[in-house]
Scaffold this active site. Sequence first.
Site, short mmCIF file in Angstrom:
data_model
loop_
_atom_site.label_atom_id
_atom_site.label_comp_id
_atom_site.label_asym_id
_atom_site.label_seq_id
_atom_site.Cartn_x
_atom_site.Cartn_y
_atom_site.Cartn_z
N HIS A 184 0.79 -1.22 0.00
CA HIS A 184 0.00 0.00 0.00
C HIS A 184 0.82 1.28 0.00
O HIS A 184 0.28 2.36 -0.23
CB HIS A 184 -0.91 0.03 1.24
CG HIS A 184 -0.16 0.32 2.51
ND1 HIS A 184 0.59 -0.62 3.16
CD2 HIS A 184 -0.04 1.47 3.24
CE1 HIS A 184 1.13 -0.08 4.24
NE2 HIS A 184 0.78 1.18 4.31
N ARG A 185 2.13 1.21 0.23
CA ARG A 185 2.92 2.43 0.35
C ARG A 185 3.02 3.14 -1.00
O ARG A 185 3.25 2.51 -2.03
CB ARG A 185 4.31 2.13 0.90
CG ARG A 185 4.28 1.74 2.37
CD ARG A 185 5.65 1.74 3.01
NE ARG A 185 5.52 1.43 4.43
CZ ARG A 185 5.32 2.33 5.39
NH1 ARG A 185 5.26 3.60 5.08
NH2 ARG A 185 5.19 1.96 6.66
#
Length: 366
Positions: free
Chosen positions: A205-206
Amino acid sequence: MKILNIVGARPNFMKVAPLHRAFRAYPAIDSKIVHTGQHYDARMSDVFFNQLDLPQPDYYLGVAGGTHTQQTAEIMLKFEEVMTRERPDWVLVVGDVTSTLACALVAVRMGVRVAHVEAGLRSGDRSMPEEINRILTDNLSDLLFVTEQAGLDNLRREGIADAKIRFVGNVMIDSLVHYRQKASELNTVGALGLTPGGYVLMTMHRPANVDAEAGLTSIVQIVADTAPHKTVLFPLHPRTRANLVRFGLMDRLTAIPNVQLLEPQGYLEFLNLMEHAAIVITDSGGIQEETTYLQVPCLTFRDSTERPVTVELGTNQLLVDLNAETVRHHVAAILNGRAKAGVVPPRWDGEAAGRVASILEETSTQ
């Protein structure tokens, strides 16, 4: 003594739950919860309140969306109103999200003491908003509760007085220990038609990994390379899902055999999936800690980590970039019985929140 506990983003809930529970054991402590609303998707917020037995927040600020600066400003304005009404003795912040720094700033400006749980962590990468939040919050705080030796070293190197620092352990592990049996009873693994050790769990998700087409293309290739060996479970963060669609990669991902794409999971469901995975592939900070405690091999796509104990003592291995060939090598080694050995770090014993509560309770007589 009145304490306002700040939650805003998904990781905060798992940390505040054991703290709020520990505070309630002391009749002299009035513990209240302020939810800034930083994570506003019900799947990313409401489900955690329900599963972690947290009461509905005493205050919900409803701050959602916008840039880091916009969120910080709006949280500060709304939290100032809460502070004026409540006049607490302590504001307790956890972790490194926008809500953490914003509420700490308001407290300091209003002359209220700040306690920072999970203090001293440093990745060394100041391009990450979380790193700036950590540094500033630690410098504002009156008590700094540390999870690992690196936190102690970092704070002392930065000139923080020893009198402010307490090595208490990891409250994230408190939640894991407390809810592990409840998660097991859900049997999410079985409900998905899987068996323990029969799948690889993946989360990404980064922004550095999922906001560019090249990074997402590599992620899809990693899934394709891993799926022939083990089923790949991939709960899709809303940001990741949106970018897969934006770059036209969703169809390619869904066409890979032996892959299950899931919605974001509740804490209990994810804990059960994590505990029984053959490997966890992630870019999450907290998952590095949880897999270390569970002794599950973890491959983390970060060029640095603010949690070095997970690499030094735990089961975590850092992979500097999204290189599919490197991942193939590590996955093969783990599946062939050559996983990195690890041990549980000191004071990761499920009792950290009790130590925090005891220390704060002692301040009421000082």
